[in-house]
Design a protein around this motif. Structure first.
Motif, PDB file in Angstrom:
ATOM      1  N   ASP A 254       6.028   1.463   2.437  1.00 14.90           N
ATOM      2  CA  ASP A 254       6.952   2.106   1.504  1.00 14.90           C
ATOM      3  C   ASP A 254       8.208   1.273   1.288  1.00 14.90           C
ATOM      4  O   ASP A 254       8.834   1.363   0.227  1.00 14.90           O
ATOM      5  N   SER A 360       9.401   6.753  -1.671  1.00 13.68           N
ATOM      6  CA  SER A 360       8.948   6.962  -0.297  1.00 13.68           C
ATOM      7  C   SER A 360       7.989   8.150  -0.211  1.00 13.68           C
ATOM      8  O   SER A 360       6.924   8.065   0.421  1.00 13.68           O
ATOM      9  N   ARG A 364       3.892   7.898   0.652  1.00 15.86           N
ATOM     10  CA  ARG A 364       3.318   8.641   1.772  1.00 15.86           C
ATOM     11  C   ARG A 364       2.335   9.713   1.284  1.00 15.86           C
ATOM     12  O   ARG A 364       1.347  10.019   1.970  1.00 15.86           O
ATOM     13  N   SER A 368      -1.548  10.521   2.401  1.00 17.78           N
ATOM     14  CA  SER A 368      -1.996  11.856   2.783  1.00 17.78           C
ATOM     15  C   SER A 368      -3.165  12.320   1.923  1.00 17.78           C
ATOM     16  O   SER A 368      -4.149  12.883   2.430  1.00 17.78           O
TER      17      SER A 368
END
Length: 441
Positions: A254, A360, A364, A368
């Protein structure tokens, strides 16, 4: 006309006729069959092609381009400050002898001036205009990026709704067969009216969901049609989405995505150039308190009354303009420029903070969703096995019809959730590429 020109003209006419006929057909379903390697671009529109077309046609981008043309004109105007200024004049008057006024009653001629030194006024004006021009260029890029993202999202929605429609059609077909079987058993006493009502309600629900999904697909398809101007089917081949994976794969973490966003995001670059332009304006307002020195030349014909009695006069001199008092206007202009710069600096800090957070979270979220996608697929596989086992048990009368229907619905819901998670995964890729300024625009 050469053969090549004739072929080109016939090709252009055919393309125009095809576009006119396609547009005359009205709303159409833009989700077509998977694209093969031999299909032409007119038969199938990929998501990256749709985004590029939308970015080129976006009205907001044209507005931004017009504003950039205005900024270009401001820059040309600023550059003219250090170029010669030539004007014609005519005078009629009476007064004391002096550099300009004299006892002459009539005068006509030319006046030329060249700024020699202005303590940076012209230089700061050019600098402010140049940064404003660059800011407007990045504003155009942001408008195109927004258009590309909107069209890309519409393409993904159309593809998702098509897959979910297929699932709903399978559900409706299944309950139609169940209802027919129950009707046959009902006449023989092998089924109850409650079981028939249950199957009929499930069929009605499946048809209602199907109608809603078809509307959502039509809405997304119309968005693509309007954005691209083409009534061309969108490719349903999932491989066309691989470029999203490849584009995001350049970010190992990230931090690298955030760094790219801060450097490439057009809105951030717009605000940065606005700050530089306002800093130049602050310097220019300060320079306005100092003299402006110019060389002035005048060449004129003058007469003392009779128009035929003309004499030529030439004068060359130095013009020094010194501001002495303006009622605090100069200091107010400096304060206003400083306040505008401070406001832009604050907007940049807010945008950078929000941009870092969004990048960010998006990065992420992709990780996921990648794991969740595999879990959803596993749930769908297990639900299928459970439904197949339930069918076998129902054949031996080990379970009731409502139990079988529940197993079927559970399987179909698992498939729908798998599809939704899949396209959430692609949408998040699209979001990250938009934040980092990587979309085709």
């Amino acid at each position: 006309m050469t053969l090549q020109k004739r072929v080109s003209a016939l090709g252009a006419g055919a393309a125009l006729l095809w576009t006119s006929v396609a547009q005359a057909q009205g709303p159409v379903d833009l989700v077509g069959p998977p694209a093969g390697p031999s299909e032409s671009a007119l038969e199938c529109l990929s998501i990256d092609q749709a985004m590029s077309l939308s970015a080129a046609r976006d009205p907001n981008a044209r507005i931004a381009e017009a504003e950039r043309a205005s900024a270009d004109a401001d820059l040309r105007e600023a550059r003219s400050l250090f170029r010669p200024q030539i004007s014609a004049f005519t005078r009629a008057g009476f007064g004391d002898v002096g550099l300009v006024d004299s006892t002459l009653q009539n005068q006509v001629g030319l006046r030329a001036s060249q700024r020699v030194f202005d303590f940076g006024d012209a230089r700061f004006a050019k600098r402010a205009a140049r940064f404003a021009q660059e800011a407007s260029g990045y504003a155009t890029a942001q408008a195109r990026l927004d258009a590309a993202q909107g069209t890309g999202s519409a393409v993904l929605e159309a593809l998702e709704m098509s897959e979910r429609i297929t699932v709903s059609q399978e559900r409706a077909l299944y309950f139609e067969r169940q209802l027919a079987s129950i009707d046959a058993l009902l006449s023989e006493g092998g089924a109850t009216r409650t079981e028939r009502a249950n199957a009929a309600s499930r069929l009605a629900e499946a048809n209602a969901i199907l109608l809603e999904l078809e509307f959502q697909r039509e809405r997304a398809s119309q968005r693509v049609l309007i954005d691209t101007g083409l009534a061309t089917q969108v490719c349903s081949n999932e491989k066309q989405l691989d470029f999203l994976l490849q584009s995001v794969a350049v970010f190992p973490d990230d931090a690298s995505a955030i760094s790219s966003a801060l450097a490439q995001n057009p809105t951030a670059r717009v605000i940065e150039n606005e700050i530089k332009s306002q800093e130049a304006l602050v310097s220019r307002q300060k320079a306005g308190a100092f003299p402006v020195i110019s060389v002035v030349g005048i060449s004129a014909f003058s007469s003392t009354g009779a128009l035929g009695d003309l004499t030529q006069q030439n004068r060359v001199g130095v013009d020094v303009s010194i501001p002495l008092y303006s009622g605090n206007a100069a200091s107010a202009q400096v304060d206003r420029a400083r306040a505008q710069r401070a406001a832009s600096a604050g907007r940049l800090a807010v945008h950078q903070r929000d941009l870092q957070l969004q990048v960010s979270v998006s990065f992420r979220r992709i990780g996921s969703l990648r794991k969740l996608r595999e879990q959803r697929r596993e749930v769908a596989r297990q639900s299928l096995l459970r439904f197949e086992a339930a069918e076998a048990q129902f054949g031996f009368r080990a379970i009731t019809l409502p139990d079988l229907i529940d197993a079927r619905i559970e399987f179909e819901e698992a498939k729908a959730q798998t599809i939704s998670t899949e396209y959430d995964f692609w949408r998040e890729h699209l979001e990250l590429l938009a934040l980092t300024g990587q979309l085709p625009s």
